[in-house]
Design a protein around this motif. Structure first.
Motif, PDB file in Angstrom:
ATOM      1  N   ASN A  62      19.259 -38.687 -21.129  1.00 33.60           N
ATOM      2  CA  ASN A  62      19.326 -39.730 -20.096  1.00 33.60           C
ATOM      3  C   ASN A  62      20.101 -40.943 -20.603  1.00 33.60           C
ATOM      4  O   ASN A  62      19.644 -42.090 -20.522  1.00 33.60           O
ATOM      5  CB  ASN A  62      17.927 -40.144 -19.637  1.00 33.60           C
TER       6      ASN A  62
ATOM      7  N   LYS B 129      28.078 -36.662 -13.456  1.00 30.27           N
ATOM      8  CA  LYS B 129      27.641 -36.237 -14.796  1.00 30.27           C
ATOM      9  C   LYS B 129      28.708 -35.411 -15.497  1.00 30.27           C
ATOM     10  O   LYS B 129      28.665 -35.236 -16.727  1.00 30.27           O
ATOM     11  CB  LYS B 129      26.333 -35.443 -14.713  1.00 30.27           C
TER      12      LYS B 129
ATOM     13  N   LYS C 287      21.197 -45.458 -16.404  1.00 27.53           N
ATOM     14  CA  LYS C 287      20.887 -44.153 -16.993  1.00 27.53           C
ATOM     15  C   LYS C 287      21.200 -43.065 -15.972  1.00 27.53           C
ATOM     16  O   LYS C 287      20.939 -43.224 -14.780  1.00 27.53           O
ATOM     17  CB  LYS C 287      19.429 -44.107 -17.424  1.00 27.53           C
TER      18      LYS C 287
ATOM     19  N   LEU D 111      22.337 -35.892 -19.437  1.00 26.80           N
ATOM     20  CA  LEU D 111      21.091 -35.857 -18.678  1.00 26.80           C
ATOM     21  C   LEU D 111      19.898 -35.528 -19.558  1.00 26.80           C
ATOM     22  O   LEU D 111      18.773 -35.958 -19.280  1.00 26.80           O
ATOM     23  CB  LEU D 111      21.193 -34.847 -17.535  1.00 26.80           C
TER      24      LEU D 111
ATOM     25  N   LYS E 229      19.960 -40.216 -14.959  1.00 27.98           N
ATOM     26  CA  LYS E 229      18.911 -39.771 -14.034  1.00 27.98           C
ATOM     27  C   LYS E 229      18.584 -40.849 -13.009  1.00 27.98           C
ATOM     28  O   LYS E 229      18.269 -40.544 -11.860  1.00 27.98           O
ATOM     29  CB  LYS E 229      17.661 -39.367 -14.811  1.00 27.98           C
TER      30      LYS E 229
END
Length: 656
Positions: free
Chosen positions: A39, A10, A635, A36, A637
């Motif tokens: 997402n 991330k 995505k 995040l 997450k």
């Protein structure tokens, strides 16, 4: 130095789509980050001053696509107003000066724009992702109501009826248009049944070069090479009467350069050769060496990319292109006479590049560092950016490499030792298998592998027969899936256990995705030497996959010796891991996405059911709204959850 955590991706920067301005004074590229909170991924344009070598962020992080330079401005698409965000089918193209400032809405197109080239200040050639609107003649309110009703239905009239990452595709085409930019009136250059794979535009001669296939029921394997003067809008077929898979086509001085293959010797995965043909459309000549055995693309795997970019260029009578050779990708150049030279020679990965005069800008991986922008000045390459300064401070494990042979074939092994490895201590190990099969693992950064190695595992891998980079014969495993490739992987495991005696042979796992998922499914039905397995986006049944995936109707047949469910049922079944699932004793985790139309969920469901039915421990995690690329572009997450599931599974079965 910090250890790599499960979710560290991330904080990485993902670079793509580098382009030079026409005068070479500037370059620009896209930089993306995981978000995040939303997402999703945020993308911004960065400008590189080629004189000072300094970069600056030019836009906000709402860029969708970057189309390139138009004089002293850059063109990109975004959705910046509430109304624009509601107009899902339209493309809003903004312009921003190289000097910076506020971006202004320049053009609004009625369909998604894949590529755009300017013929002059008032004319643009545009490739759209297009599907006819059956309600376009209705009043606006009635049209919206009809579209809401129609959303409950899908109508299939052809194969493929869907595409991985592209959703339902029946009667959907990439279609060429020409626009009068003063009134934004568009004229279609290709019909509603023609799929345009890509195009090149010659501003001097006002001609369009494109590859296409026209079909109404079944998309063919072969496509066609077309030349169209913009003035007449009448396309001419080049190389008439030849069955050919065109990959790239570009104007080359007064001729046309194209790459491709007929697939007669090595099937649909056959590497392309390079050809020149006069504009008359006859007399094609191959200019790549007769026995040239390199693939003309970058197949070096990593899970730390997001976005693409150009992998070929024509400049000053030379064709620049990427090849994959062994475990790395390079930039090469060839001229009309066929004189070939490798110009980017460092090991690693070249992901995309741009050319101006004798300079090459490229985005790539070097050693264990993440993506940056590099400049090759004709003699050496220099890193120009520090987008991944965060990652440069992370502790990374350098793969140890060795060679081994199996059946007289030389193979290349890689091993990542556990972080803070101590001789004499016993560790679990994980064999990881790449997808494709015509791709390669290299020694570049792979977040997933680094994380597992830093969590206390030996991680090892190879490029078995079927992989890219070692020539056409090496890559050809048609009709042999699960045989020689399985043997190579078992020999690697034997060699690693022999060389690294601190691996506990009773605590070794196996994992892989796509083809690697196929091979994981195959392995657990043919040996119980692995204590745990993780099969991702996998193939388990060649027969059912034939009719449920976007490439199944031609790829499955080609890769199984031209067998089909009607003529060659036993051949396809013999190479299907599902046939041997009743032998499985290995606890297996299945990772699957419900919008994976390349390796559809049916294969994972069947394999999971077979294991449960026969009393083997299994678990299936299905991700909604993700496709075949979950591990790379899913995505944020979902990527965290995926790797968490894998980690927990191996912790349970390999560290108990």
């Amino acid at each position: 130095m910090k250890t790599i955590k499960l979710d560290d991706f991330k904080n990485y920067s993902f670079l793509s789509n580098v382009k030079f301005s026409e005068d070479g004074k500037y370059a620009a590229y896209v930089c993306a980050h995981a978000d995040l909170t939303e997402n999703d991924y945020n993308k911004a344009l960065f400008l590189l001053d080629m004189e000072t070598k300094k970069t600056k962020q030019l836009t906000g992080e709402d860029v969708n696509s970057f189309y390139g330079f138009d004089g002293d401005r850059l063109l990109f698409s975004a959705r910046r107003t509430k109304k624009e965000k509601e107009e899902k089918e339209k493309t809003f193209v903004y312009s921003i000066p190289v000097s910076g400032g506020e971006a202004l809405l320049a053009y609004t197109f009625p369909h998604p724009v894949l590529k755009m080239e300017f013929a002059d200040k008032k004319t643009a050639v545009v490739l759209h992702s297009w599907k006819d609107d059956p309600f376009k003649k209705l009043p606006k309110e009635k049209a919206e109501e009809a579209k809401k009703d129609e959303a409950d239905y899908e109508i299939f009239e052809e194969i493929p009826f869907w595409r991985n990452g592209g959703g339902f595709t029946s009667r959907k085409r990439n279609r060429l248009f020409v626009y009068n930019l003063s009134n934004m009136k568009g004229t279609a250059l290709t019909d509603e049944f023609t799929q345009v794979d890509g195009f090149d535009f010659d501003k001097k001669t006002q001609e369009i070069l494109f590859t296409k296939s026209t079909y109404t029921d079944k998309m063919p394997i072969y496509n066609e090479l077309m030349l169209m003067p913009l003035k007449t809008k009448k396309a001419k077929l080049l190389n008439a009467g030849q069955d050919f898979m065109y990959a790239d086509a570009k104007f080359f001085a007064d001729k046309i350069l194209y790459t491709g293959a007929d697939g007669k010797k090595y099937g649909v995965n056959q590497d392309a050769d390079i050809y020149l043909i006069p504009k008359t459309g006859t007399g094609a000549k191959m200019i790549s060496p007769k026995n040239y055995d390199k693939s003309l693309w970058n197949s070096v795997g990593s899970d730390s990319r997001y976005g693409g970019g150009a992998n070929s260029h024509v400049k000053d009578g030379k064709y620049y292109f990427i090849t994959t050779e062994d475990d790395s990708s390079f930039v090469n150049v060839i001229d009309e006479k066929g004189e070939l030279k490798q110009v980017i020679t460092e090991k690693g990965s070249v992901d995309c590049f741009a050319v101006h005069e004798d300079k090459i800008l490229f985005i790539g991986f070097r050693k264990q560092e993440l993506q940056e922008v590099y400049l090759f000045d004709g003699e050496k390459e220099n890193c120009l950016t520090k987008h991944n300064a965060y990652a440069s401070k992370l502790q990374k494990i350098v793969p140890e490499e060795f060679e081994f042979t199996n059946d007289g074939v030389k193979l290349h092994g890689f091993v990542l030792k556990p972080l803070n490895y101590k001789a004499g201590k016993k560790y679990p190990g994980i064999l990881t298998i790449h997808g494709g099969p015509k791709t390669v693992y290299g020694s570049i950064f792979y977040h997933e592998m680094q994380f597992l190695a830093q969590s206390g595992y030996f991680v090892f891998y190879t490029n078995p027969r079927g992989a890219d980079g070692m020539g056409r014969a090496f890559a050809d495993i048609r009709g042999k899936y699960g045989t020689i490739d399985y043997s190579d992987l078992m020999k690697l495991t034997d060699e690693v256990l022999k060389k690294y005696k601190d691996i506990d042979k009773d605590r070794v796992g196996v994992m892989g995705g796509s083809y690697g998922g196929f091979m994981t499914n195959w392995i657990i039905g043919h040996t119980d030497r692995f204590a745990a397995a993780c099969s991702q986006r996998s193939i388990s049944n060649w027969i059912s996959k034939f009719g449920t995936t976007d490439i199944g109707y031609y790829f499955n047949s080609d890769q199984n010796g031209n067998a089909t469910p009607w003529k060659g049922f036993e051949k396809m079944w013999d190479h299907s891991p599902l046939k041997y699932a009743d032998k499985c004793k290995t606890p297996t985790l299945f990772i699957q996405s419900d919008e994976d139309y390349r390796c559809f969920e049916a294969c994972a469901f069947q394999m999971f059911t077979a294991l449960k039915y026969h009393g083997c421990e299994a678990k299936l995690v299905l991700f909604h709204g993700e496709n075949h690329d979950l591990s790379r572009t899913g995505k944020p997450k979902h990527r965290i959850r995926r790797l968490t599931e894998i980690f927990n599974w191996f912790e349970k079965y390999l560290k108990k």
